[in-house]
Design an enzyme around this catalytic site. Structure first.
Site, short mmCIF file in Angstrom:
data_model
loop_
_atom_site.label_atom_id
_atom_site.label_comp_id
_atom_site.label_asym_id
_atom_site.label_seq_id
_atom_site.Cartn_x
_atom_site.Cartn_y
_atom_site.Cartn_z
N GLN A 34 9.62 51.94 89.58
CA GLN A 34 8.95 50.72 90.05
C GLN A 34 8.83 49.67 88.95
O GLN A 34 8.33 48.58 89.18
CB GLN A 34 7.54 51.06 90.56
N HIS B 289 3.61 53.07 88.97
CA HIS B 289 2.27 52.51 88.71
C HIS B 289 2.16 51.74 87.40
O HIS B 289 1.48 52.15 86.46
CB HIS B 289 1.20 53.62 88.78
#
Ligand code: HEC
Length: 468
Positions: A181, A247
Site C-alpha cells: 500500500q 498501513h
C-alpha cells in the site's frame, strides 16, 4: 466448528474468553438462522426481517448487542450471554451488518452513479471527468497557487495538470518504494503557498540498508516543473522501517497556526499503536519546519515519540480540520469498523484493543469497547461493514453553498462518497452521496469550489458540479 448448540446447555463462557476456530457465519446459521433466516430475512419463530435500512444505522449497534446477549424473553428469544463471549456476540452484530449491507446494495441499484444529474438532500449535482488517462494509482491531489493541479500517483510520479491535461511530471521528487500500500502518497500545498512556496509530501522511503520502508514527510518547492529546496520534516529511526506492505497512514493537515499534522499508520505492528515509544499508529504534530512544538502532549514523557499528538490508530488515510478548528481522521478497520474520529490531544483511539471488526477469516476479534479499563476514544461514526476509508475533505468552496462546512469521506472497497455534517465534535447528519463510480482515493475542494475526487480503478479524476 466444534461447539455445542445453545440448547444443549453449553459451558459458561461469558465475558471475554476466546474460543478458537469460531466461524461467525456458522455460529449465526446454527444459533440464529432457524428464526432470523440465514440472510436475516426473518420468518421463523414469528421474527420480522432484520434487513431494514433504519436498523442498519449505528444507533442500533448497542441494542443489537444487548438483544443477543440478554435475549428478548417476552418475544421468545433466549439470552446468549452465558453461552457466547462478548467478542462472539459482537461478531454476530457485525455479521448482521454484512447481511444488511448485501441486501441494501442489491435493493438500491439506482444509487450507482453515472454522470447524473443526481439528487441528494441539499444539492443536486452532475459528475464530470477531469483527467481521464495517464494516471497510475492516483493517491492525492492538490493545487498550486498558480492554479495548476498536482496529482501524486502511488506508483511514484507527480503529475502537473493544466486545464484537464497532464502537461508533465515534476522532476526530482524523492524516490519512493512502491511497497504494497506504500509508495508516493500525499501532496499537500501549504495554505500560504503563494508567499512561501512550500509543498509537503509523504512517501514510503526505502530503508537505508536492506529492504523495507517507512512513511517520511518532506517539504520542497516547485520551480517550473522541478522539485527544489527539499527539507526533511519528519522521519523515523531506521529501526522502524519494515517490510510490511500495509498501513502507512500518510495524510497531512495544516492547522493555520504554524503546525503540520500528519498520520503514520501502524505498519502491521498491531500493539505498536499502543506504545508511545514507536511512531506506529500515531497522528503527529510538528511545527511546519519539522521542529517539535513544546506543548505536544508527550514531550515530557521518557522514551516517547515526541511528535505524537494522538495514538492507537490503525491506518488513517483521511485527515482534515473542520471549519470550527477540530481535527478529524478516517481510518481503516480490518473486516468492519472503519472510523471517523475527532482527534483530541494525547488521546488513545483504541487499536488493536477496542475494535468494531471481526477477523478477515470470519472469526470473532474483540469488542468496540476496551476490556481492560483503559480510556479509549470512540469514533463519531463507524462504517460496518468496512468501506476502506480513504480521502477526507472539508467542503470550503462556494459552488455548493448548502454543503459548505460539511466533511466528505471516500471509500475504496465501498466505492462510496459520504457527506457528514458535524458540529462541536458531534455528528449532525450523515448521507451517502454516491456509490459505484470506482474506488475513491482522495477528495478535495478545488479552487473553483467544485468537489474533486481521485478514483483508483478506473484511474481518473472526476468532479462534482452543481446540476443546473
Ligand atoms: C427462537 C427464535 C430466535 C432465535 C433462535 C434467535 N432470535 Fe433473535 N429475536 C427473535 C425474536 C422473536 C425477536 C424480536 C424481534 C423480531 O420479531 O424480529 C428477536 C430479536 C433479535 C434482535 C433485535 C432486533 C431488533 O429489531 O431490535 C437481534 C439483533 C437478534 N434477535 C439477533 C439474534 C441472533 C444474533 C441470534 C443468534 C445468536 C438470535 N437472534 C436468535 C427470535 C429469535
Amino acid at each position: 466448528m466444534c461447539m455445542p448448540s445453545a440448547s444443549e446447555g453449553s459451558p459458561k463462557q461469558g465475558g471475554t474468553q476466546q474460543r478458537r476456530n469460531v466461524n461467525v457465519t456458522q455460529l449465526y446459521n446454527e444459533y440464529c438462522g432457524k428464526c432470523h433466516g440465514t440472510s436475516g430475512e426473518g420468518g421463523g419463530g414469528g421474527t420480522k426481517s432484520l434487513l431494514t435500512r433504519d436498523k442498519f444505522d449505528q444507533k442500533w449497534d448497542k441494542p443489537f448487542f444487548d438483544a443477543i446477549k440478554k435475549g428478548v424473553p417476552d418475544m421468545g428469544m433466549d439470552p446468549y450471554g452465558e453461552t457466547l463471549s462478548d467478542p462472539e456476540v459482537w461478531a454476530l452484530v457485525v455479521h448482521l451488518r454484512e447481511l444488511q449491507y448485501k441486501d441494501l446494495r442489491a435493493k438500491e441499484p439506482n444509487r450507482k452513479a453515472g454522470s447524473g444529474p443526481h439528487k441528494s438532500t441539499h444539492h443536486d449535482y452532475r459528475i464530470e471527468e477531469v483527467v481521464g488517462g495517464g494516471l497510475r494509482t492516483p493517491w492525492s491531489i492538490d493545487w498550486l497557487s498558480d492554479g495548476r493541479m498536482l496529482i501524486n500517483n502511488r506508483s511514484g510520479a507527480m503529475n502537473l495538470v493544466e486545464k484537464g491535461q497532464i502537461v508533465g511530471t515534476v522532476e526530482g521528487i524523492p524516490v519512493s518504494a512502491e511497497q504494497g500500500q506504500g509508495g508516493l502518497m500525499e501532496v499537500a500545498v501549504h495554505p500560504n503557498h503563494k508567499s512561501n512556496g512550500w509543498i509537503y509530501l509523504t512517501y514510503t522511503e526505502p530503508a537505508s540498508s536492506g529492504s523495507g520502508g517507512m512513511t517520511k514527510v518532506v517539504r520542497g518547492k516547485i520551480q517550473g516543473s522541478r522539485w527544489t529546496s527539499q527539507q526533511t520534516v519528519w522521519q523515523s529511526d531506521q529501526k522502524y522501517y519494515n517490510r510490511a506492505g500495509v498501513h502507512f497512514g500518510s495524510k497531512i493537515a495544516f492547522d493555520g497556526k504554524g503546525h503540520i499534522f500528519f498520520s503514520v499508520g501502524e505498519r502491521g505492528s498491531n500493539m505498536g499503536a499502543q506504545s508511545l515509544e514507536t511512531p506506529y499508529g500515531k497522528v503527529m504534530r510538528l511545527n511546519e519546519d519539522g521542529t517539535i512544538p513544546n506543548d505536544n502532549p508527550y514531550v515530557g514523557t521518557n522514551g516517547a515519540e515526541k511528535a505524537t499528538w494522538s495514538y492507537g490508530h490503525r491506518n488513517q488515510q483521511g485527515l482534515i480540520f473542520d471549519s470550527e478548528g477540530n481535527l478529524w481522521d478516517t481510518e481503516h478497520g480490518p473486516r468492519g469498523g472503519d472510523e471517523l474520529n475527532m482527534i483530541q490531544k494525547g488521546a488513545n483511539y483504541g487499536w488493536p484493543l477496542a475494535v468494531w471488526s471481526i477477523n478477515y477469516n470470519d472469526s470473532p476479534f474483540r469488542t468496540p469497547w476496551a476490556t481492560d479499563g483503559k480510556t479509549m476514544v470512540q469514533p463519531v461514526f463507524r462504517w460496518l461493514p468496512s468501506i476502506g476509508a480513504s480521502g477526507l475533505d472539508l467542503m470550503d468552496g462556494k459552488a455548493f453553498p448548502k454543503w459548505r462546512g460539511d466533511l466528505f469521506a471516500g471509500g475504496l472497497a465501498g466505492n462510496n462518497l459520504d457527506r457528514f455534517r458535524v458540529s462541536k465534535g458531534k455528528l449532525v447528519e450523515h448521507e451517502e452521496i454516491l456509490w459505484g463510480m470506482g474506488r475513491i482515493r482522495d477528495i478535495r475542494t478545488g479552487p473553483d469550489g467544485f468537489l474533486y475526487v481521485a478514483l483508483n480503478g478506473p484511474d481518473k479524476i472526476i468532479r462534482l458540479v452543481p446540476a443546473k
